[in-house]
Enzyme design. Structure first.
Site, PDB file in Angstrom:
ATOM      1  N   SER A  22       0.960  -1.223  -0.045  1.00 45.42           N
ATOM      2  CA  SER A  22       0.061  -0.126   0.053  1.00 45.42           C
ATOM      3  C   SER A  22       0.830   1.305   0.133  1.00 45.42           C
ATOM      4  O   SER A  22       0.358   2.200   0.036  1.00 45.42           O
ATOM      5  CB  SER A  22      -0.887   0.058   1.404  1.00 45.42           C
ATOM      6  OG  SER A  22      -0.209  -0.466   2.409  1.00 45.42           O
ATOM      7  N   ASN A 109      -2.152  -2.857  12.981  1.00 42.96           N
ATOM      8  CA  ASN A 109      -3.610  -2.510  12.956  1.00 42.96           C
ATOM      9  C   ASN A 109      -3.953  -1.350  13.829  1.00 42.96           C
ATOM     10  O   ASN A 109      -4.810  -0.709  13.455  1.00 42.96           O
ATOM     11  CB  ASN A 109      -4.184  -3.971  13.438  1.00 42.96           C
ATOM     12  CG  ASN A 109      -4.033  -5.217  12.904  1.00 42.96           C
ATOM     13  OD1 ASN A 109      -3.355  -5.189  11.884  1.00 42.96           O
ATOM     14  ND2 ASN A 109      -4.514  -6.238  13.566  1.00 42.96           N
ATOM     15  N   THR A 154     -39.739  27.258  -8.522  1.00 40.47           N
ATOM     16  CA  THR A 154     -39.918  25.822  -8.126  1.00 40.47           C
ATOM     17  C   THR A 154     -40.333  25.185  -9.284  1.00 40.47           C
ATOM     18  O   THR A 154     -40.807  25.770 -10.532  1.00 40.47           O
ATOM     19  CB  THR A 154     -41.125  25.888  -7.212  1.00 40.47           C
ATOM     20  OG1 THR A 154     -42.322  26.215  -7.874  1.00 40.47           O
ATOM     21  CG2 THR A 154     -41.098  26.816  -5.997  1.00 40.47           C
ATOM     22  N   HIS A 155     -39.975  23.894  -9.464  1.00 42.61           N
ATOM     23  CA  HIS A 155     -39.909  23.179 -10.715  1.00 42.61           C
ATOM     24  C   HIS A 155     -39.301  23.723 -11.922  1.00 42.61           C
ATOM     25  O   HIS A 155     -39.860  23.515 -12.920  1.00 42.61           O
ATOM     26  CB  HIS A 155     -41.451  22.942 -11.137  1.00 42.61           C
ATOM     27  CG  HIS A 155     -42.373  22.450  -9.781  1.00 42.61           C
ATOM     28  ND1 HIS A 155     -42.615  21.009  -9.616  1.00 42.61           N
ATOM     29  CD2 HIS A 155     -42.954  23.117  -8.873  1.00 42.61           C
ATOM     30  CE1 HIS A 155     -43.437  21.033  -8.492  1.00 42.61           C
ATOM     31  NE2 HIS A 155     -43.636  22.368  -8.020  1.00 42.61           N
ATOM     32  N   SER A 276     -14.035  26.593 -26.621  1.00 39.21           N
ATOM     33  CA  SER A 276     -13.968  25.353 -27.264  1.00 39.21           C
ATOM     34  C   SER A 276     -12.869  25.206 -28.187  1.00 39.21           C
ATOM     35  O   SER A 276     -12.289  26.447 -28.717  1.00 39.21           O
ATOM     36  CB  SER A 276     -15.391  25.547 -28.146  1.00 39.21           C
ATOM     37  OG  SER A 276     -15.255  24.474 -29.043  1.00 39.21           O
ATOM     38  N   LYS A 282     -17.349  30.394 -27.968  1.00 39.70           N
ATOM     39  CA  LYS A 282     -17.729  29.636 -26.678  1.00 39.70           C
ATOM     40  C   LYS A 282     -17.035  30.100 -25.368  1.00 39.70           C
ATOM     41  O   LYS A 282     -15.896  30.348 -25.344  1.00 39.70           O
ATOM     42  CB  LYS A 282     -17.548  28.192 -26.805  1.00 39.70           C
ATOM     43  CG  LYS A 282     -18.534  27.569 -27.837  1.00 39.70           C
ATOM     44  CD  LYS A 282     -19.874  27.298 -27.439  1.00 39.70           C
ATOM     45  CE  LYS A 282     -19.560  25.938 -26.604  1.00 39.70           C
ATOM     46  NZ  LYS A 282     -21.156  25.630 -25.931  1.00 39.70           N
ATOM     47  N   GLU A 289     -18.779  22.794 -13.939  1.00 41.14           N
ATOM     48  CA  GLU A 289     -19.126  21.526 -14.486  1.00 41.14           C
ATOM     49  C   GLU A 289     -18.203  20.400 -13.618  1.00 41.14           C
ATOM     50  O   GLU A 289     -18.692  19.266 -13.328  1.00 41.14           O
ATOM     51  CB  GLU A 289     -19.054  21.382 -15.938  1.00 41.14           C
ATOM     52  CG  GLU A 289     -20.158  22.374 -16.890  1.00 41.14           C
ATOM     53  CD  GLU A 289     -19.745  22.065 -18.095  1.00 41.14           C
ATOM     54  OE1 GLU A 289     -20.095  21.512 -18.922  1.00 41.14           O
ATOM     55  OE2 GLU A 289     -19.153  23.516 -18.689  1.00 41.14           O
ATOM     56  N   TYR A 316      -9.873  -6.795  12.669  1.00 40.90           N
ATOM     57  CA  TYR A 316      -9.022  -6.455  11.535  1.00 40.90           C
ATOM     58  C   TYR A 316      -9.080  -7.247  10.545  1.00 40.90           C
ATOM     59  O   TYR A 316      -8.762  -8.497  10.844  1.00 40.90           O
ATOM     60  CB  TYR A 316      -7.645  -6.033  11.721  1.00 40.90           C
ATOM     61  CG  TYR A 316      -6.682  -5.261  10.685  1.00 40.90           C
ATOM     62  CD1 TYR A 316      -6.808  -4.171  10.386  1.00 40.90           C
ATOM     63  CD2 TYR A 316      -6.108  -6.264   9.676  1.00 40.90           C
ATOM     64  CE1 TYR A 316      -6.250  -3.754   9.386  1.00 40.90           C
ATOM     65  CE2 TYR A 316      -5.439  -5.610   8.620  1.00 40.90           C
ATOM     66  CZ  TYR A 316      -5.597  -4.485   8.399  1.00 40.90           C
ATOM     67  OH  TYR A 316      -4.967  -3.975   7.177  1.00 40.90           O
ATOM     68  N   GLN A 321      -7.345  -2.037   4.165  1.00 41.07           N
ATOM     69  CA  GLN A 321      -6.638  -1.249   3.574  1.00 41.07           C
ATOM     70  C   GLN A 321      -7.106  -0.574   2.162  1.00 41.07           C
ATOM     71  O   GLN A 321      -6.631   0.259   1.844  1.00 41.07           O
ATOM     72  CB  GLN A 321      -5.302  -2.445   2.806  1.00 41.07           C
ATOM     73  CG  GLN A 321      -4.138  -1.434   2.183  1.00 41.07           C
ATOM     74  CD  GLN A 321      -3.231  -2.354   1.961  1.00 41.07           C
ATOM     75  OE1 GLN A 321      -2.579  -2.848   2.861  1.00 41.07           O
ATOM     76  NE2 GLN A 321      -2.807  -2.870   0.789  1.00 41.07           N
ATOM     77  N   LYS A 324      -8.084   3.592   2.027  1.00 41.94           N
ATOM     78  CA  LYS A 324      -7.439   5.058   1.686  1.00 41.94           C
ATOM     79  C   LYS A 324      -7.488   5.729   0.438  1.00 41.94           C
ATOM     80  O   LYS A 324      -7.552   7.060   0.508  1.00 41.94           O
ATOM     81  CB  LYS A 324      -5.927   4.507   2.096  1.00 41.94           C
ATOM     82  CG  LYS A 324      -5.571   4.572   3.627  1.00 41.94           C
ATOM     83  CD  LYS A 324      -4.196   3.956   4.245  1.00 41.94           C
ATOM     84  CE  LYS A 324      -4.137   2.453   4.052  1.00 41.94           C
ATOM     85  NZ  LYS A 324      -5.357   2.045   5.067  1.00 41.94           N
TER      86      LYS A 324
HETATM   87  N1  ARG Z   1      -1.430  -1.565   5.201  1.00 37.99           N
HETATM   88  C1  ARG Z   1      -2.436  -1.922   6.300  1.00 37.99           C
HETATM   89  C2  ARG Z   1      -3.779  -1.109   6.216  1.00 37.99           C
HETATM   90  O1  ARG Z   1      -3.831  -0.261   5.516  1.00 37.99           O
HETATM   91  C3  ARG Z   1      -1.749  -1.426   7.614  1.00 37.99           C
HETATM   92  C4  ARG Z   1      -2.048  -2.503   8.682  1.00 37.99           C
HETATM   93  C5  ARG Z   1      -1.487  -3.720   8.133  1.00 37.99           C
HETATM   94  N2  ARG Z   1      -1.998  -4.944   9.203  1.00 37.99           N
HETATM   95  C6  ARG Z   1      -1.606  -6.309   8.725  1.00 37.99           C
HETATM   96  N3  ARG Z   1      -1.917  -6.962   9.755  1.00 37.99           N
HETATM   97  N4  ARG Z   1      -1.269  -6.445   7.609  1.00 37.99           N
HETATM   98  O2  ARG Z   1      -4.800  -1.641   6.725  1.00 37.99           O
END
Ligand code: ARG
Length: 458
Positions: A22, A109, A154-155, A276, A282, A289, A316, A321, A324
């Protein structure tokens, strides 16, 4: 030391490694990870796991790593999986074996949720600040346009005259609730998970109260299983961002319509428009948007994390993971959208001439409700008055006349209660001021509301 080798044979599978690691995205949490580790090292010193010299070595090492990451010289390795292990390896490279003591009694964790909570505390403050700047530019525009009367809708059909300020302040009213949601969210966010261990709680009696104070949290989590399991703080954050984006998207839609060739009440500044590649005339409202478009992504991220969470057993699991990338995307998209919307309000122009033309072209039908009220004041029951005015409007449309062009004789044909003073109704300022209740569009109510908001913003 690589953590795999003790228990597992051989190298990690290459395809698996690509989804296992990660570091590509969680390196964004390096500051929080280091902040957490420094506090944890101090707690280890209190517990006599580290002596003074080791503590100082670790803190120095971590601070150097922070500098290297900031300077772009730190080498992140995919084989070290995540930010936690990359920093641990970096620390070993700097200070040697003392680095191996830092993780005593600690699990990734709890480390990851600590990092995320610290990150969101800062990010929420940043979002609040940015929202505040948007509020200021909305209120400034409102203040300048108290007496600019537009048709309300309205509408998306013309309804009753309102002050443009009243319309703009509706945006503030919605976003102010999100500001309050952030405040409320922060209370639950500022709960410190460190000391939960992998799932069962710290086995070395780490001083959680000390850690709480060090890291600036307001409370400590009450259940170690919950602490490493939950991502509801991410869901809540993403919901608030979704609510904000939903509102910004509607505002964007309003402003796109209001700045269109057909309506033209407002103009957006050139620096927030594009042109454009083909049609030279334009001027496109792409800034608005894109705010509207990004809303889809932010909603998607919320649904995504809720879906990740729904079926995983306590506590956990590695699925977590996946929280994120969506979170970071939501942070970036929401911050950018609020900032751009702030620029739009700072730069937009109000075309009062055009508004007058549109209002005058509305043939006084905007006063129809006021006309019913007129009859009601003369003693006609509302439902009857509503019917009478409906027939008058139908008649005026057929005759291609505006309501103020009808003669008093024509009015009397519909109801004997009409008198000469009916023509007083066709006055925009009067109409707006009739709605004189808290929350109404009467000018004095709007001014009161602006004062109240300005006080709050100060
Ligand atoms: N990269 C892990 C996550 O985002 C961190 C925690 C990892 N824990 C583990 N037991 N592999 O959750």
């Amino acid at each position: 030391l690589p953590i795999r080798d003790g228990r597992l044979k051989g190298r990690i599978n290459e395809s698996f490694s690509r989804i296992n690691a990660s570091i590509r995205f969680d390196k964004r949490l390096y500051r929080e990870d280091i902040e957490g580790s420094i506090a944890y090292a101090k707690a280890l010193f209190k517990n006599k796991v580290l002596d003074k010299e080791e503590l100082e070595e670790i803190i120095d090492g971590l601070k150097n790593i922070e500098k290297e990451i900031e300077g772009g010289t730190f080498v992140f390795l995919e084989e070290d999986e995540d930010i936690h292990m990359n920093i641990e390896r970096g620390l070993y490279e700097k200070i040697g074996e003392t680095a191996y003591k830092l993780h005593t009694g600690r699990s990734r964790n709890e480390q990851i949720v600590l990092d995320e909570r610290l990150f969101l505390i800062k990010t929420t403050e940043e979002l609040k600040k940015t929202l505040l700047m948007l509020f200021k530019s909305i209120v400034r525009r409102a203040k300048e346009n108290c007496e600019t009367v537009i048709p309300s809708y309205t509408h998306f059909r013309q309804a009753q005259p309102v002050s443009l300020a009243h319309h703009f302040l509706a945006y503030h009213a919605a976003l102010q609730r999100d500001m309050e949601r952030f405040e409320d969210f922060l209370r639950r966010l500022k709960v410190m998970p460190l000391g939960s261990g992998a799932v069962a709680g710290s086995s070395i009696g780490i001083d959680r109260e000390f850690l709480r104070k060090e890291l600036g949290f307001e409370g400590v989590s009450g259940n170690s299983i919950d602490a490493v399991s939950t991502r509801d703080f991410i869901i809540e954050f993403e919901f608030i961002c979704s609510a904000i984006m939903g509102t910004l998207s509607r505002i964007a839609e309003d402003l796109i319509l209001f700045s269109s060739d057909e309506i033209g009440y407002i103009g957006i500044p050139d620096e927030l428009a594009t042109t454009s590649s083909l049609m030279p005339q334009k001027k496109n409202p792409d800034s608005l948007e894109l705010i509207r478009g990004k809303t889809g992504r932010v909603f998607g991220n919320l649904i995504s994390i809720m879906t990740v969470m729904k079926g995983i057993p306590y506590s956990y699991n590695r699925d977590l993971q996946e929280d994120k990338e969506g979170l970071f995307d939501t942070v970036d998209s929401t911050l950018a959208a609020i900032e751009v919307m702030k620029e739009v309000f700072s730069g937009l122009s109000v075309n009062k001439k055009r508004i007058k033309t549109v209002i005058e072209g509305s043939k006084d039908y905007l006063f129809a409700t006021d006309l019913s009220d007129y009859l009601v004041k003369k003693g006609v029951f509302f439902r009857k008055a509503h019917r009478i005015i409906g027939s008058i409007v139908q008649y005026a449309i057929k005759e291609e006349k505006s309501l103020s062009q009808l003669t008093i004789e024509e009015y009397k044909e519909f109801d004997q209660n009409f008198e000469k003073d009916v023509y007083d109704v066709f006055n925009y300022t009067r109409s707006v001021n009739l709605h004189d209740v808290p929350g109404g569009t009467a000018l004095r109510r709007i001014r009161e509301e602006i004062n109240r908001i300005e006080k709050q913003l100060r």
